[in-house]
Write a protein that holds these residues in place. Sequence first.
Motif, mmCIF file in Angstrom:
data_model
loop_
_atom_site.group_PDB
_atom_site.id
_atom_site.type_symbol
_atom_site.label_atom_id
_atom_site.label_comp_id
_atom_site.label_asym_id
_atom_site.label_seq_id
_atom_site.Cartn_x
_atom_site.Cartn_y
_atom_site.Cartn_z
ATOM 1 N N ALA A 77 0.865 -1.173 0.000
ATOM 2 C CA ALA A 77 0.000 0.000 0.000
ATOM 3 C C ALA A 77 0.900 1.220 0.000
ATOM 4 O O ALA A 77 2.118 1.112 0.163
ATOM 5 N N LEU A 78 0.297 2.390 -0.193
ATOM 6 C CA LEU A 78 1.072 3.614 -0.309
ATOM 7 C C LEU A 78 0.549 4.690 0.625
ATOM 8 O O LEU A 78 -0.663 4.930 0.684
ATOM 9 N N VAL A 79 1.468 5.330 1.341
ATOM 10 C CA VAL A 79 1.163 6.527 2.124
ATOM 11 C C VAL A 79 2.008 7.658 1.572
ATOM 12 O O VAL A 79 3.200 7.481 1.310
ATOM 13 N N THR A 80 1.408 8.824 1.367
ATOM 14 C CA THR A 80 2.179 10.007 1.024
ATOM 15 C C THR A 80 2.181 10.946 2.218
ATOM 16 O O THR A 80 1.179 11.075 2.925
ATOM 17 N N SER A 81 3.316 11.595 2.436
ATOM 18 C CA SER A 81 3.452 12.485 3.585
ATOM 19 C C SER A 81 4.421 13.598 3.216
ATOM 20 O O SER A 81 5.031 13.585 2.149
ATOM 21 N N ALA A 82 4.548 14.563 4.088
ATOM 22 C CA ALA A 82 5.502 15.653 3.894
ATOM 23 C C ALA A 82 6.003 16.094 5.263
ATOM 24 O O ALA A 82 5.554 15.583 6.300
ATOM 25 N N ALA A 99 -1.315 11.485 4.218
ATOM 26 C CA ALA A 99 -1.095 11.954 5.589
ATOM 27 C C ALA A 99 -0.857 13.457 5.537
ATOM 28 O O ALA A 99 0.241 13.918 5.217
ATOM 29 N N LEU A 100 -1.894 14.224 5.841
ATOM 30 C CA LEU A 100 -1.869 15.680 5.649
ATOM 31 C C LEU A 100 -1.449 16.362 6.945
ATOM 32 O O LEU A 100 -2.265 16.696 7.791
ATOM 33 N N ARG A 134 -7.732 9.790 3.595
ATOM 34 C CA ARG A 134 -6.974 10.961 4.015
ATOM 35 C C ARG A 134 -7.013 11.087 5.536
ATOM 36 O O ARG A 134 -8.085 10.940 6.151
ATOM 37 N N VAL A 135 -5.846 11.383 6.120
ATOM 38 C CA VAL A 135 -5.721 11.661 7.557
ATOM 39 C C VAL A 135 -5.137 13.060 7.677
ATOM 40 O O VAL A 135 -4.113 13.361 7.058
ATOM 41 N N MET A 136 -5.769 13.912 8.492
ATOM 42 C CA MET A 136 -5.350 15.304 8.581
ATOM 43 C C MET A 136 -5.060 15.675 10.023
ATOM 44 O O MET A 136 -5.704 15.179 10.955
ATOM 45 N N GLY A 147 -3.346 23.820 10.246
ATOM 46 C CA GLY A 147 -3.302 23.500 8.825
ATOM 47 C C GLY A 147 -4.685 23.549 8.200
ATOM 48 O O GLY A 147 -5.691 23.305 8.869
ATOM 49 N N TYR A 148 -4.708 23.871 6.924
ATOM 50 C CA TYR A 148 -5.967 23.979 6.205
ATOM 51 C C TYR A 148 -5.943 23.150 4.924
ATOM 52 O O TYR A 148 -4.899 22.995 4.277
ATOM 53 N N TRP A 149 -7.129 22.669 4.575
ATOM 54 C CA TRP A 149 -7.378 22.050 3.266
ATOM 55 C C TRP A 149 -8.217 23.043 2.491
ATOM 56 O O TRP A 149 -9.274 23.480 2.978
ATOM 57 N N CYS A 150 -7.795 23.408 1.276
ATOM 58 C CA CYS A 150 -8.476 24.496 0.579
ATOM 59 C C CYS A 150 -8.320 24.382 -0.931
ATOM 60 O O CYS A 150 -7.249 24.032 -1.434
#
Length: 223
Positions: free
Chosen positions: A45-50, A95-96, A114-116, A121-124
């Motif tokens: 599986a894949l998780v993206t993060s920063a 992973a936001l 999505r996990v925030m 932080g904002y999603w926009c």
Amino acid sequence: MPTLERRDSVFVLHLGDGENRFHPDWIAAVAAALDEVEKAEGPRALVTSATGKFYSNGLDLEWLFAHADQHQDYVVSVHGLLARMLSLPVITVAALQGHTFAAGAMLSLAHDFRVMRADRGYWCLPEADIDIPFTPGMSALIQARLTPRTAHEAMLTARRFGGGDAAAAGIVDHAVDEEAVLSTAIGIAQARAERAGATIATIKARMYAPALAALRERDNPLG
């Protein structure tokens, strides 16, 4: 630049520690990482993060304004990345940990889950405020992944959703403490790693066929 690591059956794609805008080199690096995930065998599986203030701040407008003659090819490459993530034959989790804006928000929507971060932080989707209309492909993606009411508000008002509000609106699946964002995302991915393969690919392809067709339009991607 993005880097990929593997933690047992979960690939973690680190998008970077800056604004993580969609520069052509950044897009190419993410695409290469997705190639590696797709070609791997067995459960995955894949998780993206920063790291830092941003998950992604969207299109690299500075690069785009300096290369206006490449506008259409650039949009095609952005659309291609969104379509690739939306149809990847593995479970994907974003992973936001920070601000998730514009094309970065669209990239998050192309993930399965999505996990925030809950407290900051904002999603926009700021396009209405910055006078940049959504392309047909972008509109199709957003409307495929959000409820009509949420898509309407997010697209027309450029509302900035905090973690709790994003969860309530169905934009994200979980809003958690900062230190739990990545571990929660990895847990979701780990639990679904066995589902990787052709069946998941076919389900996604059929579920999101209209959005994928719009994102893969190459002759007139701008509408």
